[in-house]
Motif scaffolding. Structure first.
Motif, short mmCIF file in Angstrom:
data_model
loop_
_atom_site.label_atom_id
_atom_site.label_comp_id
_atom_site.label_asym_id
_atom_site.label_seq_id
_atom_site.Cartn_x
_atom_site.Cartn_y
_atom_site.Cartn_z
N THR A 285 0.70 -1.20 0.11
CA THR A 285 0.03 -0.01 0.12
C THR A 285 0.82 1.15 -0.07
OG1 THR A 285 -1.51 -1.13 1.21
CG2 THR A 285 -2.01 0.99 0.83
N PRO A 286 1.62 1.63 -1.19
CA PRO A 286 2.51 2.68 -1.15
C PRO A 286 2.00 4.11 -0.94
CG PRO A 286 2.64 1.29 -3.11
CD PRO A 286 1.37 0.97 -2.60
N ASN A 319 -7.19 -1.67 3.30
CA ASN A 319 -6.36 -2.78 2.81
C ASN A 319 -6.25 -3.99 3.76
OD1 ASN A 319 -6.38 -2.37 -0.08
ND2 ASN A 319 -4.35 -1.45 -0.10
N ARG A 320 -6.54 -3.71 4.85
CA ARG A 320 -6.34 -4.53 6.13
C ARG A 320 -7.70 -4.81 6.60
NH1 ARG A 320 -1.98 -4.47 3.94
NH2 ARG A 320 -0.10 -4.81 4.75
N ASP A 321 -8.89 -4.40 6.09
CA ASP A 321 -10.19 -4.43 6.55
C ASP A 321 -10.74 -6.12 6.17
OD1 ASP A 321 -12.96 -4.50 7.14
OD2 ASP A 321 -13.18 -2.76 6.00
N GLY A 322 -10.86 -6.82 7.39
CA GLY A 322 -11.22 -8.23 7.01
C GLY A 322 -12.75 -8.22 6.63
N LYS A 337 -9.99 -13.03 -6.11
CA LYS A 337 -10.04 -11.72 -5.87
C LYS A 337 -8.94 -10.83 -5.68
CE LYS A 337 -14.98 -12.04 -4.84
NZ LYS A 337 -15.79 -11.83 -3.69
N VAL A 338 -7.64 -11.00 -6.12
CA VAL A 338 -6.55 -10.45 -5.57
C VAL A 338 -6.44 -9.19 -6.21
CG1 VAL A 338 -5.05 -11.30 -7.69
CG2 VAL A 338 -4.18 -10.90 -5.33
N ARG A 339 -7.04 -8.67 -7.03
CA ARG A 339 -7.19 -7.39 -7.78
C ARG A 339 -8.18 -6.53 -6.91
NH1 ARG A 339 -4.36 -6.29 -12.13
NH2 ARG A 339 -5.46 -4.48 -12.59
N GLN A 340 -8.67 -7.15 -5.94
CA GLN A 340 -9.75 -6.28 -5.15
C GLN A 340 -8.82 -5.65 -3.86
OE1 GLN A 340 -13.61 -8.15 -4.07
NE2 GLN A 340 -13.10 -7.13 -1.82
N HIS A 341 -8.27 -4.42 -4.16
CA HIS A 341 -7.57 -3.80 -3.13
C HIS A 341 -7.61 -2.28 -3.46
CE1 HIS A 341 -3.96 -2.82 -5.66
NE2 HIS A 341 -4.01 -3.89 -6.17
#
Ligand code: HEM
Length: 401
Positions: A285-286, A319-322, A337-341
């Motif tokens: 998460t830059p 991005n750390r929301d479970g 769904k790896v692109r879902q960030h």
């Protein structure tokens, strides 16, 4: 909710201690009002779904420079380079449209072979059995090389691109600022403008080639762009692509070092590379946050946002929301769904360079895998003192063999 620390404190990111504060906010008060901070009062939006709501409603949540811009610290008025990340529609729409095709996958495909060759040569030349700084020799160098390749900028002078980006974004008040006054900054950026103008004229007079300046000088959409707009867009591409990509390159190395099983998985199945790249970008998460300013009264997660309020979307938290991402604290290169960030944002301002960033990371890891390079991290990283860019300033490593 009482006693919550100011999550905009840059020390949290230098010390990498932000996670528990955001976990608590997400659980107890996901849209939280901070009445006081060095940046004035602000709202913290910490859940994935609420961040999306803000992103997808630009009429209520403005990016405009005149309203304060896109960072928690208000944009100093009248000193900025005009560019479309700090604009609302319709100006944003028109300017983004001129630049977007330049970084579209079909154009990038033409640059791929050159980027691959240069990345391969850099990796082959790295020291063996001796400690070196991964950030300097690899992440910064590769990003500068790639930007020089993309623009066909004189290769030997590539670190000038890094320099201009650092100059454009630095806080002149910071202890380690690269320029100490706004006048100094403007002088440097005038040099950049003059250099770019020469290149533009040269490319416009020559037959079209596959570099971004030539493409812009010859494409129907951008050929007649006024010079100042060209410079503004050019600077935005340099700045947008510099720190973010550099830090993803350093962060991905740390992620794999901490999760050797994921590295084994990738070595066993190179087809996982595209999905691994998305996970690297989520993991790092830059960009820590983007800010908006309310143009009218609104309601968000039951809270009343007033016109003029500063609303900060914490991507590191989303991005750390479970509730949106399964096991978010796990680095998993084959997650569904790896692109879902949220690392690239969403909506009308979603990163226009996303595919380019992914391509650069993909080439780096593809060439590392080919050579079976497994750098070992041999010391602590030094992290950036910033609440905007999640940066790694140095990272000592050794390549054995
Ligand atoms: C991993 C690398 C990168 C990350 C994490 C990243 C992240 C972001 C984020 C968070 C935004 C704002 C999104 C929003 O407000 O919703 C953005 C916008 C933007 N990025 Fe990137 N970026 C990356 C690489 C790049 C590259 C390589 C370029 C171009 C060379 C680029 C150019 C831009 C531009 C021009 C915008 C403004 C888009 C707009 O306002 O419409 N970025 N980026």
């Amino acid at each position: 909710m009482t006693g919550h620390p100011n999550v905009a404190d840059p020390r949290l990111y230098r010390e990498d201690t932000w996670r528990p504060h955001f976990a608590r906010l997400r659980a107890e008060d996901p849209v939280h009002h901070h009445p006081e901070s060095p940046y004035g009062p602000y709202w913290s939006v910490t859940r994935y779904a609420d961040i999306l709501k803000v992103e997808l409603d630009p009429a209520t949540y403005s990016s405009a420079s005149a309203m304060g811009g896109i960072q928690i610290i208000d944009q100093p008025q009248g000193q900025e380079l005009p560019n479309f990340i700090r604009m609302d529609p319709p100006r944003h729409t028109a300017q983004r449209k001129t630049v977007a095709p330049i970084v579209a996958p079909s154009n990038l495909a033409n640059l791929q072979a050159t980027i691959e060759q240069r990345t391969a040569a850099l990796l082959d030349g790295l020291p063996r059995n001796q400690t070196f700084d991964w950030v300097d020799l690899v992440s910064t160098e590769l990003t500068a090389m790639m930007l020089a390749t993309l623009f066909d900028f004189p290769f030997a002078e590539r670190r000038r691109l890094t320099w201009w980006s650092d100059v454009a974004i630095c806080n002149v008040e910071a202890e380690d600022a690269v320029v100490k006054t706004d006048a100094e900054r403007m002088a440097e950026l005038r040099t950049m403008a003059a250099t770019m103008t020469e290149l533009w004229k040269e490319r416009a007079a020559a037959p079209p080639k596959f570099d971004l300046i030539s493409m812009m000088a010859h494409s129907d959409a951008t050929r007649d762009m006024p010079l100042n707009e060209f410079i503004g867009n050019f600077a935005l591409l340099i700045v947008g692509g510099n720190d973010t990509t550099r830090n993803s390159m350093s962060g991905s190395l740390m992620a794999f070092a901490d999760h050797p099983g994921e590295r084994d998985k990738l070595e066993a199945n190179a087809a996982l590379l595209p999905s691994a790249v998305s996970e690297m970008i989520r993991w790092q998460t830059p960009v820590i946050h983007m800010r908006r300013t309310a143009t009218r009264d609104a309601e968000l997660a039951g809270k009343s946002i007033a016109r003029g309020d500063k609303v900060v979307m914490w991507y590191v938290s989303g991005n750390r929301d479970g509730s949106a991402i399964e096991d978010p604290e796990v680095f998993r290169i084959d997650r569904p769904k790896v692109r879902q960030h949220l690392s690239f944002g969403a909506g009308i301002h979603r990163c226009v360079g996303d595919r380019l960033a992914e391509l650069q990371l993909q080439i780096l890891w593809q060439e590392m895998l080919k050579r079976k390079i497994r750098p070992e991290i041999v010391g602590q990283p030094v992290r950036l003192y910033s609440n905007f860019i999640r940066g790694i300033r140095s990272l000592p490593v050794v390549i054995r063999g």
